[in-house]
Scaffold this active site. Structure first.
Site, PDB file in Angstrom:
ATOM      1  N   HIS A   7       0.824  -1.215   0.000  1.00  0.00           N
ATOM      2  CA  HIS A   7       0.000   0.000   0.000  1.00  0.00           C
ATOM      3  C   HIS A   7       0.855   1.260   0.000  1.00  0.00           C
ATOM      4  O   HIS A   7       2.027   1.231   0.345  1.00  0.00           O
ATOM      5  CB  HIS A   7      -0.992   0.028   1.182  1.00  0.00           C
ATOM      6  N   HIS A  79       3.885   7.164   3.808  1.00  0.00           N
ATOM      7  CA  HIS A  79       4.823   6.042   3.673  1.00  0.00           C
ATOM      8  C   HIS A  79       4.353   5.103   2.570  1.00  0.00           C
ATOM      9  O   HIS A  79       3.212   5.183   2.117  1.00  0.00           O
ATOM     10  CB  HIS A  79       5.004   5.273   4.990  1.00  0.00           C
ATOM     11  N   GLU A 130       7.560   1.078   5.122  1.00  0.00           N
ATOM     12  CA  GLU A 130       7.016   0.042   5.998  1.00  0.00           C
ATOM     13  C   GLU A 130       7.261  -1.307   5.318  1.00  0.00           C
ATOM     14  O   GLU A 130       7.053  -1.435   4.115  1.00  0.00           O
ATOM     15  CB  GLU A 130       5.508   0.276   6.191  1.00  0.00           C
TER      16      GLU A 130
HETATM   17 CO    CO Z   1       1.013   1.360   6.315  1.00  0.00          CO
END
Ligand code: CO
Length: 134
Positions: A7, A79, A130
């Protein structure tokens, strides 16, 4: 080491406006908001055919997103999340290169219930990364 893009997370100052933008204007499948008190955020996942968008909005008094929105009042990319098969192996390999793992290298459980960690943006071309174990 890294696999698929899982994502892209976008911090939004107005969650309802962000939902309306993705659902009504862009015509995407938008899921119900989820409060994540452990992370100080409310998240909304948007399903795209090849990845997800994660809208982030501050929850509580010392949300990590509040500071980001203070610097980026109209919102912005916060992020990006890549999938890894073995997050501990990935962490050890990255730390061996000198990369900094936020929070002292400990794993957290992310919004999908899977182990995650975050890598310092200064070590990754200015991007907060991440990693999520799939
Ligand atoms: Co995230």
């Amino acid at each position: 080491m890294i696999g698929r893009l899982n994502h892209v997370a976008i911090a939004v100052p107005d969650l309802d406006a962000g939902i309306a933008l993705y659902r009504d204007t862009l015509g995407a499948k938008v899921n119900a908001p989820q409060d994540e008190p452990d992370h100080g955020v409310t998240v909304v996942f948007i399903d795209l055919p090849n990845a997800k968008i994660e809208l982030l909005h501050p929850l509580g008094d010392d949300s990590p997103i509040a500071e980001f929105l203070a610097k980026n009042p109209s919102g912005g990319i916060h992020h990006i999340c890549y999938e890894v098969e073995d997050i501990l192996a990935a962490r050890d390999k990255l730390q061996a290169t000198g990369a900094r793992v936020l929070g002292g290298g400990g794993l957290k459980i992310g919004a999908h219930g899977k182990p995650v960690l975050f890598l310092h943006p200064k070590d990754f071309t200015g991007t907060l990364i991440e990693l999520e174990q799939i």
